[in-house]
Design an enzyme around this catalytic site. Structure first.
Site, short mmCIF file in Angstrom:
data_model
loop_
_atom_site.label_atom_id
_atom_site.label_comp_id
_atom_site.label_asym_id
_atom_site.label_seq_id
_atom_site.Cartn_x
_atom_site.Cartn_y
_atom_site.Cartn_z
N ASN A 210 32.38 59.63 29.53
CA ASN A 210 31.69 58.56 28.80
C ASN A 210 30.74 57.82 29.73
O ASN A 210 30.58 58.20 30.89
CB ASN A 210 32.73 57.61 28.17
CG ASN A 210 33.60 57.00 29.23
OD1 ASN A 210 33.14 56.28 30.10
ND2 ASN A 210 34.90 57.34 29.20
N GLY A 273 43.11 46.76 32.89
CA GLY A 273 42.60 48.08 32.49
C GLY A 273 41.15 47.98 32.05
O GLY A 273 40.87 47.87 30.86
N ALA A 275 38.99 50.40 32.90
CA ALA A 275 38.47 51.77 32.84
C ALA A 275 38.28 52.21 31.39
O ALA A 275 39.00 51.79 30.49
CB ALA A 275 39.45 52.71 33.54
N LYS A 289 33.92 79.72 34.15
CA LYS A 289 32.89 79.10 33.33
C LYS A 289 32.82 79.79 31.96
O LYS A 289 32.72 81.03 31.90
CB LYS A 289 31.54 79.20 34.04
CG LYS A 289 30.43 78.50 33.29
CD LYS A 289 29.09 78.64 34.02
CE LYS A 289 27.98 78.13 33.13
NZ LYS A 289 26.67 78.52 33.61
N ASP A 306 48.51 56.82 26.93
CA ASP A 306 47.86 55.51 26.98
C ASP A 306 48.38 54.79 28.23
O ASP A 306 49.52 54.34 28.29
CB ASP A 306 48.17 54.70 25.72
CG ASP A 306 47.24 53.51 25.63
OD1 ASP A 306 46.21 53.64 24.95
OD2 ASP A 306 47.52 52.47 26.27
N LYS A 337 44.53 45.80 19.05
CA LYS A 337 44.88 46.49 20.30
C LYS A 337 45.81 45.63 21.16
O LYS A 337 46.72 46.14 21.80
CB LYS A 337 43.61 46.83 21.11
CG LYS A 337 42.96 48.10 20.63
CD LYS A 337 41.74 48.51 21.44
CE LYS A 337 41.05 49.67 20.73
NZ LYS A 337 39.67 49.87 21.13
N LYS A 341 49.26 47.43 21.91
CA LYS A 341 49.52 47.83 23.31
C LYS A 341 50.38 46.81 24.04
O LYS A 341 50.60 46.94 25.25
CB LYS A 341 48.19 48.06 24.04
CG LYS A 341 47.35 49.18 23.39
CD LYS A 341 46.12 49.57 24.21
CE LYS A 341 45.29 50.61 23.48
NZ LYS A 341 44.71 51.63 24.35
O1 PMT Z 1 32.08 50.44 33.49
P1 PMT Z 1 30.94 49.63 32.91
O2 PMT Z 1 29.67 50.45 32.74
O3 PMT Z 1 30.72 48.33 33.64
O4 PMT Z 1 31.34 49.23 31.40
C1 PMT Z 1 32.40 48.36 31.18
C2 PMT Z 1 33.28 48.84 30.01
C3 PMT Z 1 32.48 48.80 28.71
C4 PMT Z 1 33.79 50.25 30.27
C5 PMT Z 1 34.49 47.82 29.97
O5 PMT Z 1 34.01 46.53 29.75
C6 PMT Z 1 35.48 48.20 28.89
O6 PMT Z 1 35.34 47.86 27.73
N1 PMT Z 1 36.52 48.96 29.28
C7 PMT Z 1 37.54 49.53 28.36
C8 PMT Z 1 36.99 50.78 27.70
C9 PMT Z 1 38.00 51.42 26.76
O7 PMT Z 1 38.47 52.47 27.03
O8 PMT Z 1 38.32 50.66 25.74
P2 PMT Z 1 39.37 51.10 24.54
O9 PMT Z 1 39.17 50.06 23.51
O10 PMT Z 1 39.14 52.54 24.19
O11 PMT Z 1 40.78 50.99 25.23
C10 PMT Z 1 41.57 49.80 25.18
C11 PMT Z 1 42.34 49.63 26.46
O12 PMT Z 1 43.25 50.72 26.64
C12 PMT Z 1 41.48 49.59 27.71
O13 PMT Z 1 42.00 48.59 28.57
C13 PMT Z 1 41.65 50.98 28.30
O14 PMT Z 1 41.51 50.97 29.73
C14 PMT Z 1 43.07 51.33 27.90
N2 PMT Z 1 43.34 52.76 27.74
C15 PMT Z 1 42.67 53.52 26.83
C16 PMT Z 1 43.01 54.85 26.68
C17 PMT Z 1 44.01 55.41 27.48
N3 PMT Z 1 44.35 56.68 27.37
N4 PMT Z 1 44.65 54.64 28.36
C18 PMT Z 1 44.34 53.34 28.51
O15 PMT Z 1 44.93 52.64 29.35
#
Ligand code: PMT
Length: 406
Positions: A210, A273, A275, A289, A306, A337, A341
Site C-alpha cells: 500500500n 499501531g 503501520a 517468477k 490482526d 474499530k 479491537k
Molecule cells: O505512513 P504514512 O504515509 O505517513 O501514512 C500514515 C497512515 C495513513 C498509514 C496512518 O496514519 C494510518 O492510518 N495507519 C493505519 C493504517 C491501517 O492499516 O488502518 P486500518 O484501519 O486498516 O487498521 C486499523 C488498525 O489495525 C491500525 O492500527 C493497523 O495498524 C492495525 N492492523 C490492521 C491490520 C492487521 N492485520 N493488523 C493490524 O494491527
C-alpha cells in the site's frame, strides 16, 4: 499544543547560505509565543541583513562582541543569562569548531561559554564538510555536552552537491525547540510503534502492498523519544532514516511485523499501531517468477493476523492505540474499530484525501477514546505526533505503568 510563551529564545545566526532561513525560524518562534533575540556573527551579516531579523524578532540584533551601547544594555553576560535556550541556526562547520574549542572572539562564542541555557544547534553546510571526520567529531562533542542537534537533512544543496548537510526545515527547528520545554512526559515508559507498509510476496519479484510512507509512525517514534520514552520502532519497508534514540526493527511482511510486535510488547507499556498492515497474504507464494498468463491470473488470499488485537489480548496492561484509515464515515467507522479491537484509543484519519494521510507531510485526525473525541486540525505529522504523544501521556493510567515497570 507545544508553546513557547514566556520563553526567551536566543537565536545565533552564523555565516552560511542557509542564513536567510533564519528569518523564517525567528518568525515561527515568535508565532509559538517566544520572546526572541538574535545574535549574528560578522560572517552572517554578509548573507542576511540585521534589519530583517530585527523586524521579525521585534528586538535589536546583537553583532559586536565589544559594543559600548550593547554593554550598557544587553551585553554578552546579560544575553547569556536572559536566554532559556540558545539556538544556533544555521550553524556552519566553522561555528561548530569555534563552539567546541570555546573560542570567545565573537559575541556568539562568548555567549555560548557564558550561558547556563539549553543549547540547540541546527547545522548547515556542504555534504563533504558535514561528513568530514573533524566535523563529525565536533558534532559528537557538542552532543556529549548536552546540545540537541537538529538535522541536517539530506538532498540537493545550494552548491549543486547532493547529500547530508541541508538545514532542517524552519518548521522542524521551531517545533524541536518548542518540544524541548516539555520533556519527560513519557519518561520511563516503554513504547512500541509500528510504521510503514507491509509487503506480502506473490513471487520472488512481486508483492501486495500500500501507499504508506512511514512518515506518521516515524514522527510518533521521534516524538515519543523526545518525550523521554524508550522506543522500539517496528517498520515495514520505507525510505526514511531511523529517528534518533529509537531502536529500529525492520520487517517486510505482516507476519514478521506480528512476531516482532509480540516479542517487543512482552515488556512494554504502550503499543501504537501506525503501520498500514496488509490484511491479506497469498496462500501460495510462488518460488519462481510467475509467467505472464494468456488470460487472467487468480491469486488466492488468506487473512493476516490482526497484530494490534493480538498484542492487546496477550498483554493485559498494555495501553494500545490504533489508527483507523477510513475513506467514509470517518469517526463512526473508527469507533467500531476501537470497540472491535479492544483499543484504549484510536486515531482516525481520512485516507481519501491527498493532502493528508498516506504519504503526505501533514495529517488531520480525530483522537477517539471510549469516552472522548477530539478533533485535531491539519498540521505537520511532526507536530501532530507531539500532540498525540501528549494525549497518550494524559490518558495513561500511571498505576498500570507502575504495575509492569519491574
Ligand atoms: O505512513 P504514512 O504515509 O505517513 O501514512 C500514515 C497512515 C495513513 C498509514 C496512518 O496514519 C494510518 O492510518 N495507519 C493505519 C493504517 C491501517 O492499516 O488502518 P486500518 O484501519 O486498516 O487498521 C486499523 C488498525 O489495525 C491500525 O492500527 C493497523 O495498524 C492495525 N492492523 C490492521 C491490520 C492487521 N492485520 N493488523 C493490524 O494491527
Amino acid at each position: 499544543m507545544s508553546s513557547l510563551s514566556n520563553k526567551n529564545i536566543l537565536v545565533g545566526v552564523t555565516g552560511g547560505i542557509a542564513a536567510y532561513k533564519s528569518a523564517e525560524i525567528v518568525r515561527l518562534l515568535r508565532d509559538f509565543g517566544a520572546d526572541v533575540r538574535v545574535i549574528m556573527t560578522p560572517a552572517a551579516v554578509e548573507f542576511i541583513r540585521p534589519l530583517t531579523l530585527q523586524a521579525l524578532s521585534g528586538n535589536p540584533v546583537h553583532i559586536e562582541l565589544v559594543d559600548a551601547e550593547a554593554e550598557a544594555g544587553m551585553g554578552h553576560i546579560e544575553l547569556a543569562r536572559w536566554a532559556d535556550l540558545l539556538l544556533v541556526a544555521p550553524a556552519t562547520a566553522n561555528s561548530l569548531a569555534t563552539l567546541v574549542h570555546g573560542a570567545a572572539d565573537t559575541l556568539l562564542g562568548a555567549v555560548y561559554l557564558a550561558t547556563p541555557a539549553t543549547v540547540a544547534i541546527a547545522p548547515a553546510m556542504n555534504q563533504g564538510m558535514w561528513l568530514h571526520p573533524a566535523n563529525l567529531a565536533n558534532i559528537a562533542e557538542l552532543e556529549r555536552r548536552g546540545a540537541t542537534i537538529i538535522g541536517p537533512t539530506s538532498g540537493l544543496q545550494a552548491c549543486g552537491d547532493v547529500g547530508p548537510g541541508r538545514l532542517a526545515t524552519p518548521t522542524e527547528i521551531a517545533e524541536r525547540v518548542a518540544a524541548s520545554f516539555t520533556p519527560g512526559i513519557l519518561q520511563g515508559v516503554r513504547v512500541i510503534i509500528t510504521a510503514g507498509p507491509t509487503r506480502e510476496a506473490i513471487d520472488p519479484v512481486r508483492y501486495i502492498s500500500n501507499h504508506s510512507s512511514g512518515k506518521m509512525g516515524y514522527a510518533l517514534a521521534a516524538a515519543a523519544a523526545d518525550a523521554g520514552a524508550t522506543v522500539t520502532l517496528i517498520s515495514g519497508p520505507v525510505n526514511l532514516d531511523a529517528p534518533e534514540h529509537c531502536h529500529l526493527t525492520s520487517v517486510i511482511s505482516a507476519n514478521e511485523m506480528y512476531l516482532a510486535s509480540m516479542q517487543a510488547c512482552k515488556n512494554a507499556h504502550v503499543f501504537i499501531g501506525a503501520a498500514a498492515v496488509a490484511d491479506y497474504r497469498c496462500v501460495d507464494v510462488s518460488s519462481q517468477k510467475i509467467k505472464k498468463q494468456a488470460c487472467n491470473l487468480t491469486l488466492q488470499l488468506e487473512k493476516n493476523i490482526d497484530i494490534i488485537t493480538a498484542v492487546g489480548s496477550a498483554n493485559d496492561h498494555l495501553y494500545v492505540v490504533g489508527f483507523a484509515a477510513e475513506t467514509e464515515n470517518l469517526t463512526a467507522n473508527a469507533q467500531l474499530k476501537l470497540d472491535r479491537k479492544q483499543l484504549n484509543a484510536i486515531v482516525a484519519n481520512d485516507v481519501s484525501r491527498t493532502d493528508i494521510g498516506f504519504d503526505a507531510d501533514d495529517n488531520e485526525v480525530y483522537w477517539i477514546t471510549p469516552n472522548s473525541e477530539i478533533q485535531m486540525h491539519k498540521k505537520s505529522k511532526t507536530q501532530l505526533a507531539r500532540d498525540l504523544i501528549q494525549c497518550i501521556a494524559n490518558d495513561l493510567d500511571h498505576r498500570t505503568v507502575a504495575d509492569i515497570s519491574g
